[in-house]
Design a protein around this motif. Structure first.
Motif, PDB file in Angstrom:
ATOM      1  N   ALA A   7      21.980  15.183  22.202  1.00  0.00           N
ATOM      2  CA  ALA A   7      22.855  16.338  21.983  1.00  0.00           C
ATOM      3  C   ALA A   7      23.918  16.446  23.061  1.00  0.00           C
ATOM      4  CB  ALA A   7      22.021  17.617  21.937  1.00  0.00           C
ATOM      5  N   LEU A   8      23.595  15.991  24.263  1.00  0.00           N
ATOM      6  CA  LEU A   8      24.513  16.123  25.390  1.00  0.00           C
ATOM      7  C   LEU A   8      24.763  14.761  26.030  1.00  0.00           C
ATOM      8  CD1 LEU A   8      23.048  19.294  27.134  1.00  0.00           C
ATOM      9  CD2 LEU A   8      25.046  19.201  25.659  1.00  0.00           C
ATOM     10  N   THR A   9      26.009  14.459  26.287  1.00  0.00           N
ATOM     11  CA  THR A   9      26.377  13.309  27.092  1.00  0.00           C
ATOM     12  C   THR A   9      26.485  13.768  28.547  1.00  0.00           C
ATOM     13  OG1 THR A   9      28.732  13.742  26.813  1.00  0.00           O
ATOM     14  CG2 THR A   9      27.659  12.344  25.161  1.00  0.00           C
ATOM     15  N   PRO A  10      26.562  12.850  29.508  1.00  0.00           N
ATOM     16  CA  PRO A  10      26.710  13.285  30.906  1.00  0.00           C
ATOM     17  C   PRO A  10      27.897  14.217  31.123  1.00  0.00           C
ATOM     18  CG  PRO A  10      26.101  10.977  30.832  1.00  0.00           C
ATOM     19  CD  PRO A  10      26.324  11.403  29.418  1.00  0.00           C
ATOM     20  N   ARG A  11      29.006  13.990  30.448  1.00  0.00           N
ATOM     21  CA  ARG A  11      30.169  14.859  30.624  1.00  0.00           C
ATOM     22  C   ARG A  11      29.926  16.239  30.018  1.00  0.00           C
ATOM     23  NH1 ARG A  11      35.911  12.601  28.751  1.00  0.00           N
ATOM     24  NH2 ARG A  11      34.804  12.549  26.742  1.00  0.00           N
ATOM     25  N   ALA A  17      26.729  22.923  32.691  1.00  0.00           N
ATOM     26  CA  ALA A  17      26.237  23.391  33.991  1.00  0.00           C
ATOM     27  C   ALA A  17      27.316  24.175  34.736  1.00  0.00           C
ATOM     28  CB  ALA A  17      25.775  22.199  34.821  1.00  0.00           C
ATOM     29  N   GLU A  18      28.560  23.772  34.642  1.00  0.00           N
ATOM     30  CA  GLU A  18      29.652  24.498  35.313  1.00  0.00           C
ATOM     31  C   GLU A  18      29.840  25.883  34.723  1.00  0.00           C
ATOM     32  OE1 GLU A  18      32.499  20.722  36.668  1.00  0.00           O
ATOM     33  OE2 GLU A  18      32.885  21.793  34.785  1.00  0.00           O
ATOM     34  N   LEU A  19      29.657  26.009  33.398  1.00  0.00           N
ATOM     35  CA  LEU A  19      29.772  27.336  32.792  1.00  0.00           C
ATOM     36  C   LEU A  19      28.715  28.278  33.333  1.00  0.00           C
ATOM     37  CD1 LEU A  19      30.490  26.473  29.034  1.00  0.00           C
ATOM     38  CD2 LEU A  19      32.087  27.350  30.743  1.00  0.00           C
ATOM     39  N   MET A  33      26.707  27.578  22.748  1.00  0.00           N
ATOM     40  CA  MET A  33      27.980  26.881  22.630  1.00  0.00           C
ATOM     41  C   MET A  33      27.787  25.381  22.457  1.00  0.00           C
ATOM     42  SD  MET A  33      31.189  26.917  25.256  1.00  0.00           S
ATOM     43  CE  MET A  33      32.678  25.980  24.894  1.00  0.00           C
ATOM     44  N   PHE A  34      26.812  24.823  23.138  1.00  0.00           N
ATOM     45  CA  PHE A  34      26.579  23.379  23.065  1.00  0.00           C
ATOM     46  C   PHE A  34      25.462  22.999  22.078  1.00  0.00           C
ATOM     47  CE2 PHE A  34      28.879  23.761  27.011  1.00  0.00           C
ATOM     48  CZ  PHE A  34      29.655  22.605  27.055  1.00  0.00           C
ATOM     49  N   THR A  40      16.998  23.884  27.859  1.00  0.00           N
ATOM     50  CA  THR A  40      17.784  22.704  28.212  1.00  0.00           C
ATOM     51  C   THR A  40      18.961  23.084  29.101  1.00  0.00           C
ATOM     52  OG1 THR A  40      17.170  21.646  26.119  1.00  0.00           O
ATOM     53  CG2 THR A  40      19.106  20.773  27.271  1.00  0.00           C
ATOM     54  N   ALA A  41      19.618  24.206  28.783  1.00  0.00           N
ATOM     55  CA  ALA A  41      20.738  24.668  29.608  1.00  0.00           C
ATOM     56  C   ALA A  41      20.272  24.981  31.022  1.00  0.00           C
ATOM     57  CB  ALA A  41      21.375  25.897  28.965  1.00  0.00           C
TER      58      ALA A  41
END
Length: 331
Positions: A7-11, A17-19, A33-34, A40-41
C-alpha cells in the motif's frame, strides 16, 4: 524493494509520517488519506521520529532466529539421497521421517529441486556456460545417418518394403558374408557457434582427419562471411581431432583448439543437442525417396534454422539475431 501489493512505497511512507509528525495530523486522518490502517500510520510516524527519512526504506522480513529450521546434518542427508538415488521429496521424506514440503524447500534452496538440473553421471548441479560474443568458441563434431535406399527406407515404409528397396538399390557389396547390399552411412560434420548458435554442416563420406580439416577451413570462411572471427574450437577426443594434422590446421587458422574430458559429452552439449534437432527437423522430418533427396534438403533446413527458427536458449529468437561480431567489433 516493496512487493507488488504494498500500500505504501518508501516515498509515500515519508509523506504520511511528515503529515503526522511535522503537521500535526492525527493517525486516523493520515491513515484515511493513504488508505491504510491507523496502526500502520503510527508505525511509520514512530519510525520517522526515531530514524528520520532513512527509516522509511524497506527492511528484510527475515526473522532474527529460526528455531525450527532444518539442521545442516539433515540437509546433507537430503542432498545425499537426491544425488545418489535421485529420489523425489516424498520418497526422501519417507526415509527420513519428515514432511515432503520441508524436503522440497531444502531441494529448492540447494537448487536441485528438478532432476533435469542434476548431472546424470556425477549427481552434481549442472554448470551451464555461454561465451560472451560470436566466434569466441565454436563446437565441432560428427553425427551419422544411414543412407536411404531408392524408393525409401524402413522408417516410413516398414521393414519389409524397406528391405526390398535396399536389395534393389544398386550399391557395391563388401567382401565377406553381408546381408544385402551395403547402403552406407552419411557422415554429417557439424559446427555451431557457442554464443549465437549459428550452425554450419556438411555431408561427407567419412570422418577422417583430412575431411574434418577441410570442413573446418570452409566453416571458418563461412563464419567470416557472416562477420564472425573464430577464436577457439572445442571438440571431443575422436581420432580426427587428436591428430597432428588437425593441430597444425588450427594453428594455421589462428584458432585455439580445446578438447572435452574423456567420456564427458555434456561439455560439448550444445552441438549434441543440435544433432537431435538436426535429426528431428531434417533427417527424419519427412519421407525421402533417396539419399540424394535428403541431402538436397539440408541447405534449406540450415537456412531455416539459422534465420527463422526460434531458439529457446537465446530468448526465442533465431541465431542470426545474435551475430553482432562485425569486423573489429570485439577487437
Amino acid at each position: 524493494m516493496s512487493h507488488a501489493n504494498a500500500a505504501l512505497t518508501p516515498r509515500a511512507r515519508l509523506r504520511l509520517a511528515e503529515l503526522v509528525v511535522d503537521r500535526g495530523w492525527t493517525f486516523a486522518a493520515a491513515a484515511k488519506m493513504f488508505m491504510v490502517a491507523p496502526r500502520t500510520a503510527k508505525k511509520w510516524a514512530d519510525r520517522y521520529r526515531s530514524e528520520g527519512a532513512a527509516g522509511m526504506v524497506d527492511r528484510s522480513s527475515r526473522p532474527h532466529s529460526s528455531p525450527t529450521k532444518t539442521t545442516p546434518d539433515v540437509v546433507r542427508r537430503i542432498v545425499r539421497l537426491r544425488w545418489r538415488h535421485r529420489l523425489g521429496p516424498v520418497q526422501i521424506a519417507g526415509r527420513l521421517g519428515m514432511q515432503a514440503s520441508t524436503v522440497h524447500a531444502v531441494l529448492v534452496r540447494c537448487r536441485i529441486n528438478r532432476l533435469c538440473h542434476i548431472d546424470r553421471v556425477t549427481g552434481e548441479p549442472l554448470r551451464r556456460y555461454e561465451h560472451p560474443h560470436p566466434g569466441s568458441l565454436i563446437h565441432v563434431d560428427v553425427t551419422k545417418f544411414g543412407n536411404i535406399p531408392d524408393g525409401g527406407g524402413w522408417r516410413y515404409l516398414g521393414k519389409q518394403q524397406g528391405d526390398r528397396n535396399r536389395a534393389a538399390t544398386d550399391t557395391q557389396r563388401r567382401r565377406g558374408p553381408v546381408r544385402g547390399p551395403l547402403i552406407g552411412t552419411a557422415y554429417v560434420h557439424t559446427v555451431i557457434d557457442d554464443h549465437s548458435r549459428m550452425a554450419y554442416a556438411e555431408i561427407c563420406a567419412d570422418e577422417k582427419a583430412a575431411t574434418a580439416i577441410e570442413v573446418l577451413h570452409r566453416a571458418a570462411a563461412w563464419f567470416t562471411d557472416h562477420g564472425v572471427t573464430v577464436e577457439r574450437v572445442l571438440s571431443d577426443n575422436g581420432s580426427a581431432y587428436r591428430s597432428h594434422a588437425w593441430r597444425d590446421a588450427c594453428a594455421e587458422l589462428g584458432i585455439t583448439h580445446k578438447r572435452t574430458r574423456p567420456y564427458r559429452p555434456q561439455t560439448n552439449g550444445k552441438i549434441e543437442r543440435f544433432h537431435r534437432t538436426l535429426a528431428d527437423g531434417w533427417a527424419y522430418a519427412r519421407f525421402y525417396e533417396s539419399t540424394e533427396q535428403r541431402n538436397t534438403a539440408l541447405p534449406g533446413w540450415l537456412h531455416f534454422y539459422n534465420h527463422h527458427r526460434a531458439h529457446s536458449a537465446i530468448g526465442g529468437k533465431p541465431p542470426v539475431t545474435r551475430l553482432t561480431n562485425l569486423a573489429g567489433h570485439h577487437n
